[in-house]
Motif scaffolding. Structure first.
Motif, PDB file in Angstrom:
ATOM      1  N   HIS A 190      43.007  27.646  31.612  1.00 32.37           N
ATOM      2  CA  HIS A 190      42.216  28.171  32.701  1.00 32.37           C
ATOM      3  C   HIS A 190      41.424  29.242  32.697  1.00 32.37           C
ATOM      4  O   HIS A 190      40.989  29.595  32.758  1.00 32.37           O
ATOM      5  N   ALA A 191      42.696  29.916  32.807  1.00 28.42           N
ATOM      6  CA  ALA A 191      42.810  31.801  32.457  1.00 28.42           C
ATOM      7  C   ALA A 191      41.667  32.379  31.954  1.00 28.42           C
ATOM      8  O   ALA A 191      41.226  33.199  31.494  1.00 28.42           O
ATOM      9  N   LYS A 192      42.342  32.294  30.503  1.00 28.62           N
ATOM     10  CA  LYS A 192      41.713  32.688  29.289  1.00 28.62           C
ATOM     11  C   LYS A 192      39.549  32.017  29.466  1.00 28.62           C
ATOM     12  O   LYS A 192      39.225  33.515  29.411  1.00 28.62           O
ATOM     13  N   LEU A 193      40.134  31.016  29.468  1.00 22.96           N
ATOM     14  CA  LEU A 193      38.535  30.463  29.163  1.00 22.96           C
ATOM     15  C   LEU A 193      37.944  31.698  30.368  1.00 22.96           C
ATOM     16  O   LEU A 193      36.350  31.345  30.748  1.00 22.96           O
ATOM     17  N   GLY A 194      38.295  31.066  31.843  1.00 18.91           N
ATOM     18  CA  GLY A 194      37.719  31.385  32.736  1.00 18.91           C
ATOM     19  C   GLY A 194      37.071  33.441  32.815  1.00 18.91           C
ATOM     20  O   GLY A 194      36.015  33.986  33.516  1.00 18.91           O
ATOM     21  N   ARG A 195      37.979  33.956  31.995  1.00 18.59           N
ATOM     22  CA  ARG A 195      37.523  35.562  31.709  1.00 18.59           C
ATOM     23  C   ARG A 195      36.848  35.078  31.018  1.00 18.59           C
ATOM     24  O   ARG A 195      35.600  35.588  31.009  1.00 18.59           O
ATOM     25  N   GLN A 196      36.894  35.019  29.470  1.00 19.89           N
ATOM     26  CA  GLN A 196      36.211  34.639  28.614  1.00 19.89           C
ATOM     27  C   GLN A 196      34.788  34.433  28.522  1.00 19.89           C
ATOM     28  O   GLN A 196      33.791  34.910  28.827  1.00 19.89           O
ATOM     29  N   HIS A 197      35.015  32.642  28.914  1.00 18.08           N
ATOM     30  CA  HIS A 197      33.158  32.258  30.175  1.00 18.08           C
ATOM     31  C   HIS A 197      32.608  32.857  30.948  1.00 18.08           C
ATOM     32  O   HIS A 197      31.596  32.527  31.429  1.00 18.08           O
ATOM     33  N   ASN A 198      33.123  33.550  32.189  1.00 16.72           N
ATOM     34  CA  ASN A 198      32.864  33.044  33.147  1.00 16.72           C
ATOM     35  C   ASN A 198      33.172  34.390  34.398  1.00 16.72           C
ATOM     36  O   ASN A 198      33.069  34.824  34.640  1.00 16.72           O
ATOM     37  N   ASN A 199      33.705  35.312  32.758  1.00 17.21           N
ATOM     38  CA  ASN A 199      33.960  37.197  33.363  1.00 17.21           C
ATOM     39  C   ASN A 199      34.393  36.213  35.035  1.00 17.21           C
ATOM     40  O   ASN A 199      34.288  37.087  35.631  1.00 17.21           O
ATOM     41  N   ALA A 200      35.902  35.361  35.401  1.00 20.59           N
ATOM     42  CA  ALA A 200      35.871  35.377  36.398  1.00 20.59           C
ATOM     43  C   ALA A 200      36.634  36.717  37.021  1.00 20.59           C
ATOM     44  O   ALA A 200      36.986  37.898  36.524  1.00 20.59           O
ATOM     45  N   ASN A 201      36.724  37.430  38.179  1.00 25.60           N
ATOM     46  CA  ASN A 201      37.129  38.619  38.722  1.00 25.60           C
ATOM     47  C   ASN A 201      38.501  38.005  40.119  1.00 25.60           C
ATOM     48  O   ASN A 201      38.654  38.773  40.465  1.00 25.60           O
ATOM     49  N   VAL A 202      38.233  37.314  40.512  1.00 24.55           N
ATOM     50  CA  VAL A 202      39.904  36.485  40.643  1.00 24.55           C
ATOM     51  C   VAL A 202      40.126  35.444  40.676  1.00 24.55           C
ATOM     52  O   VAL A 202      39.344  34.237  40.300  1.00 24.55           O
ATOM     53  N   LEU A 203      41.619  35.302  40.361  1.00 27.45           N
ATOM     54  CA  LEU A 203      42.599  34.426  40.050  1.00 27.45           C
ATOM     55  C   LEU A 203      43.096  33.640  41.050  1.00 27.45           C
ATOM     56  O   LEU A 203      43.590  34.051  42.263  1.00 27.45           O
ATOM     57  N   CYS A 204      42.671  32.049  40.984  1.00 29.24           N
ATOM     58  CA  CYS A 204      43.328  31.953  42.096  1.00 29.24           C
ATOM     59  C   CYS A 204      44.955  30.308  41.837  1.00 29.24           C
ATOM     60  O   CYS A 204      44.335  29.859  40.631  1.00 29.24           O
ATOM     61  N   LEU A 205      45.906  30.418  42.635  1.00 27.85           N
ATOM     62  CA  LEU A 205      46.790  30.081  41.666  1.00 27.85           C
ATOM     63  C   LEU A 205      47.670  29.034  43.406  1.00 27.85           C
ATOM     64  O   LEU A 205      47.482  28.948  45.037  1.00 27.85           O
ATOM     65  N   GLY A 206      48.237  27.825  43.149  1.00 28.12           N
ATOM     66  CA  GLY A 206      48.914  27.008  43.981  1.00 28.12           C
ATOM     67  C   GLY A 206      50.366  27.235  43.447  1.00 28.12           C
ATOM     68  O   GLY A 206      51.425  26.795  42.535  1.00 28.12           O
ATOM     69  N   GLU A 207      51.307  27.902  44.707  1.00 25.67           N
ATOM     70  CA  GLU A 207      52.222  27.876  44.536  1.00 25.67           C
ATOM     71  C   GLU A 207      52.585  25.800  44.608  1.00 25.67           C
ATOM     72  O   GLU A 207      53.891  26.409  44.272  1.00 25.67           O
ATOM     73  N   ARG A 208      52.881  25.368  44.778  1.00 21.93           N
ATOM     74  CA  ARG A 208      53.210  24.178  44.847  1.00 21.93           C
ATOM     75  C   ARG A 208      52.616  23.219  43.549  1.00 21.93           C
ATOM     76  O   ARG A 208      53.591  22.180  44.033  1.00 21.93           O
ATOM     77  N   LEU A 209      52.425  23.858  42.932  1.00 23.06           N
ATOM     78  CA  LEU A 209      51.768  22.897  42.458  1.00 23.06           C
ATOM     79  C   LEU A 209      52.404  23.686  40.594  1.00 23.06           C
ATOM     80  O   LEU A 209      52.059  22.633  39.704  1.00 23.06           O
ATOM     81  N   THR A 210      52.207  25.480  40.475  1.00 17.22           N
ATOM     82  CA  THR A 210      52.561  25.672  39.082  1.00 17.22           C
ATOM     83  C   THR A 210      53.868  26.425  39.451  1.00 17.22           C
ATOM     84  O   THR A 210      53.726  27.619  40.478  1.00 17.22           O
ATOM     85  N   PRO A 211      54.524  26.447  38.575  1.00 20.38           N
ATOM     86  CA  PRO A 211      56.291  26.339  38.433  1.00 20.38           C
ATOM     87  C   PRO A 211      56.327  28.211  38.261  1.00 20.38           C
ATOM     88  O   PRO A 211      55.189  28.488  37.606  1.00 20.38           O
ATOM     89  N   GLN A 212      56.711  29.123  39.124  1.00 18.87           N
ATOM     90  CA  GLN A 212      56.482  30.616  38.839  1.00 18.87           C
ATOM     91  C   GLN A 212      56.444  30.931  37.162  1.00 18.87           C
ATOM     92  O   GLN A 212      56.045  32.223  37.058  1.00 18.87           O
ATOM     93  N   ASP A 213      57.227  30.947  36.785  1.00 18.55           N
ATOM     94  CA  ASP A 213      57.612  30.919  35.350  1.00 18.55           C
ATOM     95  C   ASP A 213      55.899  30.933  35.120  1.00 18.55           C
ATOM     96  O   ASP A 213      55.304  32.059  34.107  1.00 18.55           O
ATOM     97  N   LEU A 214      55.275  30.217  34.766  1.00 24.08           N
ATOM     98  CA  LEU A 214      53.966  29.645  34.140  1.00 24.08           C
ATOM     99  C   LEU A 214      53.157  30.742  34.993  1.00 24.08           C
ATOM    100  O   LEU A 214      52.690  31.138  34.324  1.00 24.08           O
TER     101      LEU A 214
END
Length: 148
Positions: A91-115
């Motif tokens: 998701h992060a790579k495609l958001g940058r490659q295809h959408n030129n994403a400039n803000v990354l949104c993350l979920g503390e409750r759903l994604t482990p910190q190392d990931l």
């Protein structure tokens, strides 16, 4: 790189860990809050980060809440902001490659910190591909009702 960073109470602990990681990586971090575990409404911090990115005060933004969903919805209301909810590296790579994403949104409750740390690294290291994607970005930016 100057990065605006924000969270609500549900993303506070991860935001603090990300702040340390970003600073250790040589980035200038503009912490837009929240500054404690006290309950807060995510649109407030999302708006601060999105505005900083939209106004050119920060090159990128990172937003954290419990799921990342509310932050991404709010940030994408701002013209010039392309926020991606990235629960995976792809998701992060495609958001940058295809959408030129400039803000990354993350979920503390759903994604482990190392990931999350890997996702952040991928987001920051991935370049926008341009080409056919420029036309699509232009269409996004021209939509009526976009942001602010």
């Amino acid at each position: 790189m100057k990065i605006a960073l924000g969270s609500d109470h549900a993303g506070y602990n991860l935001k603090e860990a990300l702040k340390e990681k970003l600073a250790a990586g040589g980035h200038q971090v503009d912490d837009k809050g929240t500054y404690s575990l006290d309950s807060t409404d995510y649109p407030e911090q999302a708006a601060k980060v999105a505005k900083a990115v939209a106004d050119g005060e920060a090159e990128s933004g990172v937003l954290v809440c419990g799921s990342g969903i509310g932050m991404s919805i709010t940030a994408n209301r701002f013209h010039g902001v392309r926020a991606v909810l990235a629960p995976s590296l792809e998701h992060a790579k495609l958001g940058r490659q295809h959408n030129n994403a400039n803000v990354l949104c993350l979920g503390e409750r759903l994604t482990p910190q190392d990931l999350v740390f890997e996702i952040l690294d991928a987001f920051l290291a991935t370049e926008f591909e341009g080409g056919r994607h420029i036309r699509r970005i232009d269409k996004i930016e021209s939509l009526s009702g976009a942001g602010s």
